[in-house]
Enzyme design. Structure first.
Site, PDB file in Angstrom:
ATOM      1  N   LYS A  13       0.839  -1.225   0.024  1.00  0.00           N
ATOM      2  CA  LYS A  13      -0.075   0.144  -0.113  1.00  0.00           C
ATOM      3  C   LYS A  13       0.856   1.200   0.196  1.00  0.00           C
ATOM      4  CE  LYS A  13      -4.042  -2.080   1.012  1.00  0.00           C
ATOM      5  NZ  LYS A  13      -5.468  -1.965   0.410  1.00  0.00           N
ATOM      6  N   ASP A  71      -0.760  -0.211  -4.479  1.00  0.00           N
ATOM      7  CA  ASP A  71      -2.082   0.069  -4.362  1.00  0.00           C
ATOM      8  C   ASP A  71      -2.338   1.446  -3.417  1.00  0.00           C
ATOM      9  OD1 ASP A  71      -4.738   0.320  -3.882  1.00  0.00           O
ATOM     10  OD2 ASP A  71      -5.047  -1.714  -3.093  1.00  0.00           O
ATOM     11  N   GLU A 121      -2.605   0.010  -8.557  1.00  0.00           N
ATOM     12  CA  GLU A 121      -3.873   0.096  -8.381  1.00  0.00           C
ATOM     13  C   GLU A 121      -4.635   1.349  -7.980  1.00  0.00           C
ATOM     14  OE1 GLU A 121      -4.239  -3.862  -6.585  1.00  0.00           O
ATOM     15  OE2 GLU A 121      -6.244  -3.038  -5.602  1.00  0.00           O
ATOM     16  N   ASP A 129      -9.770  -0.277  -8.809  1.00  0.00           N
ATOM     17  CA  ASP A 129     -10.401  -1.066  -7.919  1.00  0.00           C
ATOM     18  C   ASP A 129     -11.668  -0.574  -7.297  1.00  0.00           C
ATOM     19  OD1 ASP A 129     -10.795  -2.761  -5.886  1.00  0.00           O
ATOM     20  OD2 ASP A 129      -8.894  -2.581  -4.709  1.00  0.00           O
ATOM     21  N   LYS A 156     -13.964  -7.303  -6.628  1.00  0.00           N
ATOM     22  CA  LYS A 156     -14.211  -7.739  -5.046  1.00  0.00           C
ATOM     23  C   LYS A 156     -15.543  -8.228  -5.073  1.00  0.00           C
ATOM     24  CE  LYS A 156     -10.991  -5.077  -2.404  1.00  0.00           C
ATOM     25  NZ  LYS A 156     -10.070  -4.977  -3.567  1.00  0.00           N
TER      26      LYS A 156
HETATM   27 MG    MG Z   1      -7.092  -2.271  -4.001  1.00  0.00          MG
END
Ligand code: MG
Length: 338
Positions: free
Chosen positions: A153, A182, A208, A233, A256
């Site tokens: 991240k 991300d 991302e 995302d 997701k």
């Molecule tokens: Mg993500």
């Protein structure tokens, strides 16, 4: 068909703190729903698992809807509902649609329609690394366990510091390791451009969600300039979002499943694109759901996931496999919530 409907709340503690742009998280909450056919005794379970920062309904909105459904004023509990009630769940409650839709499919014994050949159950998983400098050591046990793709991240600290850490992380990682970055929509355009300049396409698989989902034109502009693939995302949290983005986005979509909506609608949409010879570059990923939601998520993911890329279910560092929520028998998960 008349079905009884019930729900139970769950809170699942993380093994370590999870950080995203909305803050620090020590647990996640969700709902398990159960439908039962009183004539046959057949049961179906589903999980409603909204995730902070994504564009489905919030946990509170899902709870309010399901609570009203399960405790209608002046009627006995559990009430009887029909499949039409579930079909009419409003579109903005996409995580609720997923959960109750899964339960309905099980209780009614619906067969899964045909789709591409699924990837194997042992398909590689990307391992989610902890934030910041903790990642410099944390990758090692994952590497030893066989992971070759890692996710880190960014956009959580001073960008100069994070870019230095990226260098250190790439030096530490074996050259054949792939790294996904991300940003969870947390970069400014200038910061995103700085990150992309620093991204070696040989080492970084993709970045991302660099920008906020509302910055649609800027995201398209950025992907045209980028030396590495970009992935959406948060922008494609729900099926409606995905349908809007598919004609416009040349890059990767991170999906997701528990947030997208009715799983059969998602499957039909993806199947139609596949049948037209336009398969998307899809990476399916976890929302730290329980075994109930994950089972359906993986069933949908396996035929449509890009086989060249690792899946995004490598979240063992956050979930305790012994806390009961990994039980493959949904009756056991339900019982532990009583
Ligand atoms: Mg993500």
């Amino acid at each position: 068909m008349n079905l009884t409907v019930e729900f139970r709340l769950y809170t699942r503690l993380y093994k370590s703190i999870l950080e995203n742009r909305l803050g620090l998280w020590t647990s996640r909450t969700g709902l398990i729903v159960r439908l039962m056919d009183p004539d046959t005794g057949r049961k179906g379970y589903g999980e409603i698992a909204p995730f902070p920062g994504f564009r489905s309904e919030t946990y509170d909105q899902a709870f309010a809807f399901v609570n009203r459904l399960c405790y209608p004023i002046g009627k006995p509990h559990p009430p009887l509902i029909t499949p039409e009630t579930i079909a009419q769940i409003p579109e903005h409650l996409s995580a609720t649609r997923f959960g109750l839709g899964c339960a309905l499919a099980q209780v009614s014994g619906e067969a899964t329609p045909s789709s591409p050949t699924p990837i194997g159950v042992d398909h590689p998983q990307a391992a989610l690394l902890p934030r910041g400098s903790q990642a410099l050591e944390a990758w090692k046990p994952y590497w030893e366990a066989g992971h070759r793709t890692f996710k880190w991240k960014i956009g959580l600290a001073d960008p100069t510091l994070e870019l230095k850490l990226l260098d250190q992380l790439l030096t530490a990682l074996p050259p054949e390791a792939k790294l996904r970055l991300d940003a969870n929509g947390n970069l400014t355009i200038a910061q995103a451009q700085d990150w992309l300049k620093a991204c070696d396409p040989q080492r970084i698989e993709f970045l991302e969600q660099p920008l906020d989902p509302e910055q649609k034109e800027e995201l398209i502009q950025l992907t045209q300039e980028s030396p590495i693939p970009l992935a959406l995302d948060e922008s494609v949290s729900t099926l409606a979002d995905l349908q809007e983005w598919v004609p416009r986005w040349p890059g990767i979509f991170v999906l997701k499943v528990p947030l997208l909506g009715f799983v059969e609608e998602t499957r039909s949409f993806l199947s139609a694109l596949w049948a037209q010879g336009q398969p998307l570059d899809l990476v399916f990923s976890s929302v730290l759901e329980t075994a109930i939601g994950r089972k359906t998520a993986l069933e949908l993911a396996r035929p449509f996931h890009n086989p060249q890329r690792a899946m995004g279910f490598g979240v063992q560092a956050w979930l305790d496999p012994e806390d009961g929520f990994e039980d493959s028998n949904p009756d056991q998960i339900w019982e532990q919530l009583s």
